[in-house]
Design an enzyme around this catalytic site. Structure first.
Site, PDB file in Angstrom:
ATOM      1  N   SER A 171       0.822  -1.194   0.000  1.00 19.21           N
ATOM      2  CA  SER A 171       0.000   0.000   0.000  1.00 19.21           C
ATOM      3  C   SER A 171       0.868   1.260   0.000  1.00 19.21           C
ATOM      4  O   SER A 171       1.696   1.435  -0.886  1.00 19.21           O
ATOM      5  CB  SER A 171      -0.951  -0.045   1.201  1.00 19.21           C
ATOM      6  OG  SER A 171      -2.015   0.839   1.042  1.00 19.21           O
ATOM      7  N   ASP A 196      -9.535  -3.635  -6.085  1.00 24.48           N
ATOM      8  CA  ASP A 196      -9.042  -2.976  -4.867  1.00 24.48           C
ATOM      9  C   ASP A 196      -9.840  -1.700  -4.598  1.00 24.48           C
ATOM     10  O   ASP A 196      -9.854  -0.789  -5.428  1.00 24.48           O
ATOM     11  CB  ASP A 196      -7.550  -2.652  -5.024  1.00 24.48           C
ATOM     12  CG  ASP A 196      -6.883  -2.254  -3.722  1.00 24.48           C
ATOM     13  OD1 ASP A 196      -7.529  -1.580  -2.901  1.00 24.48           O
ATOM     14  OD2 ASP A 196      -5.711  -2.617  -3.521  1.00 24.48           O
ATOM     15  N   HIS A 222      -8.249  -4.973  -0.828  1.00 19.79           N
ATOM     16  CA  HIS A 222      -7.031  -4.253  -0.441  1.00 19.79           C
ATOM     17  C   HIS A 222      -6.326  -5.034   0.667  1.00 19.79           C
ATOM     18  O   HIS A 222      -6.864  -5.199   1.757  1.00 19.79           O
ATOM     19  CB  HIS A 222      -7.362  -2.840   0.034  1.00 19.79           C
ATOM     20  CG  HIS A 222      -6.127  -1.997   0.250  1.00 19.79           C
ATOM     21  ND1 HIS A 222      -5.364  -1.532  -0.800  1.00 19.79           N
ATOM     22  CD2 HIS A 222      -5.518  -1.565   1.383  1.00 19.79           C
ATOM     23  CE1 HIS A 222      -4.356  -0.825  -0.324  1.00 19.79           C
ATOM     24  NE2 HIS A 222      -4.411  -0.841   1.001  1.00 19.79           N
TER      25      HIS A 222
END
Length: 434
Positions: free
Chosen positions: A207, A335, A364
């Site tokens: 991320s 996502d 995610h």
């Protein structure tokens, strides 16, 4: 209960994006007289989209590429359910750390968490893996520990790089975790390299940690001493990510992230008071959105005039073209936080050092699929280790074996030969004297 490993943003794109597959890479076969070009069939299961300038080079290293991506029933069928399930219900391996705090040039503090016992149990030339968690994440997050356990089982030394203020690390300057500041990453890599000069070093980021890692690779190509890297769920374009984070159901992620940011800020608010009149302390303590927090605190600490300037100057999609080491990027098409439309397909495709894998589901930091689903390691961990082990093995090969291996494997090889020069050469060249 584990903390949520959420990171920057987005509204989900349609899975139909996977139907826009890039054309297969051309395969060049060289005969005795001429070269012919044919189109090869993709060497992976059609449920995965794989592309990139380095795909032909790295794809054979992925041992599970022929298997279909099968999301776990029900949980893996909805991007929001999968994201939340993985954040709160994935098991957390038992790992004990030894913390090391580094002081930076600006008097800041970075916390590195090493696995206890590795220093005495592993040889000094063991490969090293530096892990970069997502926004507000750290060494206690489940996805970090699962990756750590996988690497450790292969004989790797692992260290978690906790960004400023994360994982209860000490804060000594008015600056917390940011998306564009690469000096801390440089400092960590240089420090680890000096500790183990005989070891090869690799990096994995998730991320926002993935965005930080790729920014480091692209902005510091000549200074970077990593031998390879992996980026997962990278938001890539923070302008697009910011827009998506505040739409529809994604507000729940924005709420979780801004809560983590303000909680960290409140512990160290005294460092920011009376330092710069531009800091909006109250907005930092009670932000309505992640964007509002970044406007009040983050962009000021970095010297940007606005939050939009901060976001536009922090996009790792802008530097992928400059990456000079092997880089694997893994994204989920659905996502809800790192939007697939922000992924720099063309730059990855044109860079011979990069490969991109896109899964149809995954949410995610979810990827609740594979043999260990639903509570075990993410599906991606096997792919990541296959890639890293391949790079590790390549690094260990004696110099001069690359061309021999290429010929033995039937890899396309194009050579230009001056026939007149060849005729003048003796049948056997004399051995060079030492």
């Amino acid at each position: 209960m584990p903390s949520s490993p959420l990171s920057l943003t987005s509204t989900p794109p349609s899975i139909t994006l996977l139907h826009h597959q890039r054309p297969p890479l051309p395969t060049v076969r060289v005969g005795a007289t001429a070269a012919t070009t044919t189109t090869a069939m993709p060497d992976h299961h059609p449920s995965l989209e794989i592309t990139g300038g380095g795909a032909e080079r790295f794809l054979p290293a992925l041992n599970t590429r022929h298997l279909p991506y099968k999301p776990f029933p029900i949980i893996g069928w909805n991007r929001h359910l999968e994201t939340i399930f993985a954040a709160f219900f994935r098991t957390i391996p038992d790992v004990k750390y030894r913390r090391e705090c580094l002081r930076t040039k600006d008097n800041g503090t970075i916390a590195l968490d090493w696995v206890c016992g590795d220093r005495s149990n592993l040889p000094p030339d063991s490969p090293i893996l530096i892990l970069l968690p997502g926004l507000t994440g750290g060494s206690q997050d489940s996805y970090v520990k699962h990756m750590l356990v996988k690497a450790k089982s292969k004989g790797w030394r692992v260290v978690v790089f906790n960004s400023r203020g994360c994982a209860n690390s000490p804060v000594t300057t008015p600056q917390l975790q940011t998306a564009s500041f690469t000096e801390d990453t440089c400092h960590v890599v240089d420090h680890v390299s000096s500790m183990f000069p005989k070891a090869s070093i690799f990096g994995v980021g998730w991320s926002l940690g993935g965005n930080i890692l790729v920014n480091y690779l692209g902005r510091e190509p000549h200074r970077c001493s990593l031998s390879g890297a992996v980026s997962l769920c990278n938001p890539f374009n923070l302008v697009i990510a910011d827009e998506n984070l505040r739409k529809g159901f994604n507000n729940i992620y924005d709420r979780a992230l801004r809560g983590g940011l303000s909680a960290t800020f409140s512990k160290h608010v005294s460092l920011f008071e009376d330092v710069n009149d531009e800091y909006n302390i109250q907005a930092g303590l009670n932000p309505r959105t992640v964007r509002e927090y970044d406007e009040a605190i983050t962009r000021v600490s970095l010297g940007f005039k606005s939050v939009d300037e901060y976001y536009s100057n922090s996009c790792s999609c802008d530097v992928v073209q400059h990456v000079r080491i092997p880089l694997l990027c893994i994204q989920a098409a659905n996502d809800p936080i790192a939007p697939i439309e922000a992924t720099p397909y063309e730059d990855i495709k044109e860079n011979p050092n990069c490969m991109l894998i896109v899964t149809p589901q995954g949410g995610h930091l979810g990827w609740v699929a594979g043999d260990e689903a639903p509570f075990g390691a993410p599906w991606t961990d096997i792919m990541v280790m296959d890639f890293l082990e391949h790079l590790r093995n390549e690094k260990q090969k004696p110099k001069g074996t690359e061309v021999k291996d290429t010929i033995q494997k039937g890899f396309p090889l194009m050579l230009e030969v001056d026939e007149n020069a060849v005729k003048k050469l003796p049948f056997c060249l004399p051995e060079r004297k030492q």
